[in-house]
Design a protein around this motif. Structure first.
Motif, PDB file in Angstrom:
ATOM      1  N   TYR A   4       2.741  65.319  32.200  1.00 11.52           N
ATOM      2  CA  TYR A   4       2.827  63.883  31.944  1.00 11.52           C
ATOM      3  C   TYR A   4       3.360  63.156  33.175  1.00 11.52           C
ATOM      4  CZ  TYR A   4       3.842  59.523  29.508  1.00 11.52           C
ATOM      5  OH  TYR A   4       3.863  58.211  29.125  1.00 11.52           O
ATOM      6  N   PHE A  53       2.972  56.604  22.967  1.00  9.82           N
ATOM      7  CA  PHE A  53       2.807  58.019  23.274  1.00  9.82           C
ATOM      8  C   PHE A  53       2.317  58.785  22.039  1.00  9.82           C
ATOM      9  CE2 PHE A  53       4.557  62.324  23.167  1.00  9.82           C
ATOM     10  CZ  PHE A  53       3.879  62.856  24.257  1.00  9.82           C
ATOM     11  N   THR A  68      -1.422  58.571  23.577  1.00  7.33           N
ATOM     12  CA  THR A  68      -1.415  59.600  24.617  1.00  7.33           C
ATOM     13  C   THR A  68      -1.487  61.010  24.037  1.00  7.33           C
ATOM     14  OG1 THR A  68       0.053  58.088  25.770  1.00  7.33           O
ATOM     15  CG2 THR A  68      -0.311  60.221  26.787  1.00  7.33           C
ATOM     16  N   ILE A  84      -3.392  52.770  27.445  1.00  6.34           N
ATOM     17  CA  ILE A  84      -1.948  52.725  27.259  1.00  6.34           C
ATOM     18  C   ILE A  84      -1.465  51.278  27.328  1.00  6.34           C
ATOM     19  CG2 ILE A  84       0.212  53.391  28.401  1.00  6.34           C
ATOM     20  CD1 ILE A  84      -1.543  56.060  29.039  1.00  6.34           C
ATOM     21  N   LEU A 144      -4.652  64.784  30.318  1.00  2.26           N
ATOM     22  CA  LEU A 144      -3.865  63.547  30.482  1.00  2.26           C
ATOM     23  C   LEU A 144      -4.460  62.657  31.567  1.00  2.26           C
ATOM     24  CD1 LEU A 144      -0.173  64.779  30.274  1.00  2.26           C
ATOM     25  CD2 LEU A 144      -1.367  63.340  28.629  1.00  2.26           C
TER      26      LEU A 144
END
Lengths: 374, 289
Positions: free
Chosen positions: B91, B201, B205, B187, B179
């Protein structure tokens, strides 16, 4: 009209010393459709992103409804954005995408379903809610993105190049539709585009940006008919920018370029060498369309080239000046009956003093140099 | 030459090598292992047969079943540990590091141990966790303990740590890859619609990186359940895994049929995991479009 958003002396410099926005101040009015127009790199997107909270200015403030939101994150300001790539969540259906904001806000299930359905009706995609973004066409994806951005009833909707992913036909119909939706929902729209036609079609006001600053702000007709700078004149629509010598002749002021000698407005204070600006469609073909008004001056030129584009024709006239004079004519029945001139023919044209404007030659030269560099 | 003949010739000139390879070193050994797993043991060797006695022994004799459960448990512990080490790193690399050079450097640094001998890397942990090791010296130096402790080495914990270290690159790579593919605008859109960082998140994500997480789990689980070296090097008593028992059966015990049956069980477990993760990923992919 009251202002909903005030940008006060905003500045933003990116790493590497690139000045994106330079001391920019702006009032956005409640309910208006404002477009920030300019070439890439002029700072329009950065300005939009500072309103949305995706970038924070180095200096200056963003006031929303009189409240300072300069450093608030995106999730705590009542402003929503429609992204250039639509940014639809690929793992959620159209419905889930549209309802995302409501779910986050903790709106209950029943009201969410109802509101999402209403939004789907508004964007004319009823019954398509269960589809995933990948199962929708680009145009449908755009509508879903619009609905998602409007579902929370934001104070301001930001639109980042909303039409750039669409083909020409779809673009045209979406421009009209987006304008209608704006009028219906009554929300303030702030759009960023580099397409001057789009800006003029859709906006109540246009702000032309150049190198991080506001070049001019006003209604589309204002900007088109009364550009304050050569930059605005060139950026919006087509234009002739011809170096000319300004002479005073008794009570009259005349601009001379090549064989042309055109009467200007009597109050023109300029003299010496200037850039003569005239819109191509403000020049009449006297030999085909009949005489012009009393104040108009006439000139003749040789047809150098003709460009036919369906409803329009562009005629490049050689008048012995530094560059040819471009004339645009609508191909209406009158002109069609009179017949178009051919290459090599000499035609007489007329232009009235109101259609002529003078700009500083140095300013035009600097602009041309910048264009060439870009 | 007829087009058809040419096509056949082209096909075999290209694929004869791989077909021979696949057949002789993969298919034939698997079939042999499967066949031998049904043989009967007759000391000092075995005779062809078709009976399920070996498989029954595996279930009935608790020592084999214990080893099987232990292997599953350790593989799971290794995968979970590797996940918690890898996800934050991936991340950080994908979203927080702005400089491309720095990102490449950090990524390479995380992956580069793969080029070092497995044995050497496993052995390194002996010098870290041992009673004369770095960890003990450090703890004594800061005064937490007075004399070297033996609790760090020769147990299952040491095995999990060692394998997690060795297999972490296999978790980092697929997670980072998934990712990195997530557009930043998604986002931003989530934040724009009112979701703070953690909600974004959790809802955007993490679900979008699940294919990478699944791939990482498949790698680390599959690799660690069949591991053979770390039980020997850093595991103490009660740390035998399936692969060690298989080795014993083929070696000292001279019981090939039982070893083959164990091998088949291990193969089925790994194939099961790969199939399951593939199915799960397919479900995800429908959603991802």
């Amino acid at each position: 009209m009251t202002s909903i958003l005030e940008l006060h002396r905003l500045s933003k410099t990116f790493r590497g010393g690139i000045v994106a926005v330079d001391n920019l101040s702006l009032d956005i009015r409640e309910g208006e459709y404002l477009t920030m127009l300019g070439p890439s790199g002029c700072g329009k997107t950065t300005t939009l992103r500072m309103i949305g909270g995706f970038e924070y200015p180095d200096a200056g403030s963003v006031m929303l409804d009189g409240r300072d939101v300069t450093n608030d994150p995106p999730y705590s300001r009542p402003v929503n954005m429609m992204f250039q790539d639509f940014a639809l969540f690929p793992h959620m259906t159209a419905e889930e995408n549209i309802g995302y904001g409501l779910k986050i806000a903790g709106v209950g299930k029943a009201p969410t379903t109802e509101r999402v359905r209403a939004m789907l009706d508004m964007i004319e995609l009823p019954g398509m809610g269960a589809r995933f973004p990948s199962e929708l066409s680009v145009g449908q994806q755009q509508r879903v993105a619009l609905a998602r951005a409007l579902v929370n009833n934001p104070r301001i909707l930001l639109l980042d190049e909303p039409m750039s992913a669409l083909d020409a036909k779809l673009k045209e119909s979406m421009q009209v539709e987006l304008r209608h939706i704006h009028d219906r929902v009554g929300i303030t729209f702030v759009m960023v585009t580099h397409d001057q036609t789009e800006a003029m079609i859709m906006s109540d006001r246009i702000m032309v940006m150049h190198a991080g600053r506001i070049e001019q702000i006003g209604t589309p007709t204002d900007l088109y008919d009364h550009p304050r700078t050569a930059y605005v004149a060139e950026f919006l629509g087509a234009s002739n920018m011809i170096p000319a010598t300004i002479r005073r002749d008794g009570g009259e002021v005349v601009a001379c370029a090549g064989s042309m000698s055109l009467r200007l407005d009597r109050n023109t204070g300029d003299s010496g060498t200037r850039s003569l600006f005239v819109r191509p469609e403000k020049i009449r073909l006297v030999s085909r369309e009949g005489a012009a008004g009393e104040e108009s001056s006439t000139f003749s030129g040789t047809v150098k080239e003709l460009f036919f584009s369906g409803n329009m024709v562009r005629i490049d006239l050689d008048v012995g000046a530094e560059r040819p004079v471009i004339v645009h004519r609508q191909l209406d029945t009158e002109l069609a009956a009179a017949g178009l001139p051919g290459v090599g023919d000499t035609v007489t044209c007329a232009v009235s003093p109101e259609a002529l404007k003078l700009f500083d030659t140095a300013e035009v030269a600097a602009m041309k140099a910048e264009e060439a560099a870009a | 030459m007829k087009p058809r003949t040419r096509q056949v010739l082209n096909f075999w000139s290209l694929f004869t090598g791989p077909a021979l390879w696949w057949g002789t070193v993969l298919l034939v050994p698997y079939l042999m292992m499967l066949a031998i797993s049904f043989y009967t043991r007759q000391f000092p060797f075995h005779v062809p047969d078709f009976q399920f006695g070996n498989y029954i022994t595996l279930i009935a004799d608790s020592q084999y079943f214990t080893v099987l459960l232990r292997s599953l448990w350790i593989a799971l512990a290794v995968s979970v540990t590797a996940f918690f080490l890898s996800y934050p790193l991936a991340y950080f690399l994908a979203f927080k590091v702005r400089s491309n050079r720095l990102r490449l450097f950090l990524y390479t640094a995380a992956i580069v141990p793969l080029w070092v001998s497995y044995l050497l890397r496993a052995y390194t942990w002996k010098t870290i966790l041992g009673s004369e090791g770095i960890l003990n010296s450090f703890l004594m130096w800061i005064g937490v303990i007075n004399e070297p402790s033996t609790i760090f080495l020769y147990n299952q914990g040491a095995m999990v740590v060692t394998m997690a270290y060795i297999f972490t690159p296999f978790m980092v790579m697929p997670i980072y890859a998934s990712l990195e593919k997530i557009p930043v605008s998604l986002i931003e859109a989530s934040k724009d619609l009112g979701a703070p960082r953690f909600t974004t998140f959790r809802k955007i994500t993490l679900p979008l990186s699940m294919p990478g997480v699944l791939a990482g789990f498949t790698f680390t689980f599959g690799l660690s359940i069949g591991d053979f070296i770390s039980p020997i090097l850093v595991g103490g008593p009660y740390s035998n895994m399936i692969a060690n028992v298989v080795a014993t059966q083929f070696g000292m015990a001279m019981n090939w049929p039982l070893g083959s049956a164990l091998g088949v069980v291990l193969l089925v477990i790994v194939l099961g995991i790969i199939t399951a993760s593939d199915k799960l990923e397919r479900v995800g992919r429908i959603n991802l479009g």
